[in-house]
Design a protein around this motif. Structure first.
Motif, PDB file in Angstrom:
ATOM      1  N   ALA A  55       0.909  -1.169  -0.075  1.00  0.00           N
ATOM      2  CA  ALA A  55       0.004  -0.054  -0.054  1.00  0.00           C
ATOM      3  C   ALA A  55       0.911   1.136   0.020  1.00  0.00           C
ATOM      4  O   ALA A  55       0.386   2.383  -0.668  1.00  0.00           O
ATOM      5  N   SER A  56       1.890   1.363   0.722  1.00  0.00           N
ATOM      6  CA  SER A  56       2.891   2.549   0.950  1.00  0.00           C
ATOM      7  C   SER A  56       3.536   2.500  -0.376  1.00  0.00           C
ATOM      8  O   SER A  56       3.450   3.954  -0.872  1.00  0.00           O
ATOM      9  N   LYS A  57       4.004   1.630  -1.079  1.00  0.00           N
ATOM     10  CA  LYS A  57       4.817   1.879  -2.364  1.00  0.00           C
ATOM     11  C   LYS A  57       3.778   2.089  -3.532  1.00  0.00           C
ATOM     12  O   LYS A  57       4.153   2.919  -4.183  1.00  0.00           O
ATOM     13  N   GLY A  58       2.645   1.622  -3.459  1.00  0.00           N
ATOM     14  CA  GLY A  58       1.520   1.728  -4.474  1.00  0.00           C
ATOM     15  C   GLY A  58       1.123   3.243  -4.463  1.00  0.00           C
ATOM     16  O   GLY A  58       1.079   3.772  -5.588  1.00  0.00           O
ATOM     17  N   ALA A  59       0.878   3.808  -3.077  1.00  0.00           N
ATOM     18  CA  ALA A  59       0.587   5.351  -2.800  1.00  0.00           C
ATOM     19  C   ALA A  59       1.675   6.113  -3.657  1.00  0.00           C
ATOM     20  O   ALA A  59       1.434   7.046  -4.180  1.00  0.00           O
ATOM     21  N   LEU A  60       3.073   5.864  -3.471  1.00  0.00           N
ATOM     22  CA  LEU A  60       4.047   6.507  -3.953  1.00  0.00           C
ATOM     23  C   LEU A  60       4.190   6.359  -5.559  1.00  0.00           C
ATOM     24  O   LEU A  60       4.143   7.529  -6.222  1.00  0.00           O
TER      25      LEU A  60
END
Length: 267
Positions: A144-149
């Motif tokens: 989720a954190s990398k997808g958000a970036l």
């Protein structure tokens, strides 16, 4: 004139490989670490920077501008892994991971944009992850954190086009680095309903990292992007099947893709 490059998380792993490779190519390279004094042997100019502390970001960026008079490339590489059943990961650890993997890179971007706008040129490369293209079991927070970036880069790059500043993502697969040792692992709890599947998945993830690609491949990919006049929005670097899994996600029905992932992780 040699381009001036800032790489967050430049003391080890992918960041270190990128920095040393760019040094060999004649770039002026600054890396960062929360504790640069621990890396006295580093070939890079290491500055103290914690991506979750805006004061350290401002100070590091200003140090480079004062010394070099410009800043041409930012490689947003600093990041943290996190594993565990989402139900059992403490809220503070989820928030800490987003501080490092999402809010941190945004804050570094905000710090370099005024100088790049002044120069009327610049390149920002966000190091994301192939895991950011799919929700992976027991790596959901990381995904989720990398997808958000990945997504915010798509928006950001359109907003800064007018200033002649480019932005792109490079998503690595599994690389042979120390990320597994440094990430937060939710403990495998004896009484947890997730004990067996999480424990097995954890071993599988660690094996993937241990047998991962040489970080030099990422360094060469970054160099190629820097040397490209009009960078693409997204780049992927890793094993063929890891990159192909993104293609499969686009073309397969959701439930078929989900079954494929569960079979891969033996769930």
């Amino acid at each position: 004139m040699s381009k001036v490059v800032l790489i967050t998380g430049g003391s080890s792993g992918i960041g270190k490989s990128i920095g040393e490779f760019l040094l060999e190519k004649g770039f002026v390279v600054y890396g960062t670490s929360r504790n640069p004094e621990r890396y006295s042997e580093s070939k890079l100019n290491l500055l103290a920077l914690d991506v979750s502390n805006t004061q350290t970001i401002t100070k590091a960026v200003q140090t480079i501008i004062d010394k070099e008079g410009r800043l041409d490339v930012l490689v947003n590489n600093a990041g943290a892994g996190i594993t565990g059943p989402i139900e059992e990961i403490p809220d503070e650890e989820i928030k800490r991971n987003f501080e490092t993997n999402f809010f941190g890179p945004i804050n570094v971007i905000k710090a370099v944009l005024p100088q790049m706008r002044k120069q009327k040129s610049g390149l920002i490369i966000n190091i994301t992850s192939i895991a950011g293209y799919m929700g992976l079991p027991y790596r959901g927070v990381y995904s989720a954190s990398k997808g958000a970036l990945e997504l915010i880069t798509e928006a950001f790059r359109m907003e800064i086009k007018d200033f002649n500043i480019e932005m792109t993502n490079i998503a690595p697969g599994d690389f042979a680095t120390n990320i597994a040792a440094g990430r937060y692992h939710a403990p495998v709890q004896e009484q947890s309903p997730y004990k067996t599947p999480y424990g097995n998945t954890l071993k599988l993830m660690d094996a993937h990292v241990d047998s991962g690609k040489d970080p030099l491949l990422m360094a060469k990919a970054v160099y190629k992007v820097i040397s490209t006049k009009n960078p693409k929005v997204h780049y992927k670097v890793g094993e063929f099947m890891q990159k192909f899994s993104i293609v499969l996600k686009r073309i397969l029905p959701d439930k078929v893709y989900e079954k494929m992932l569960m079979k891969h992780y033996k769930l």
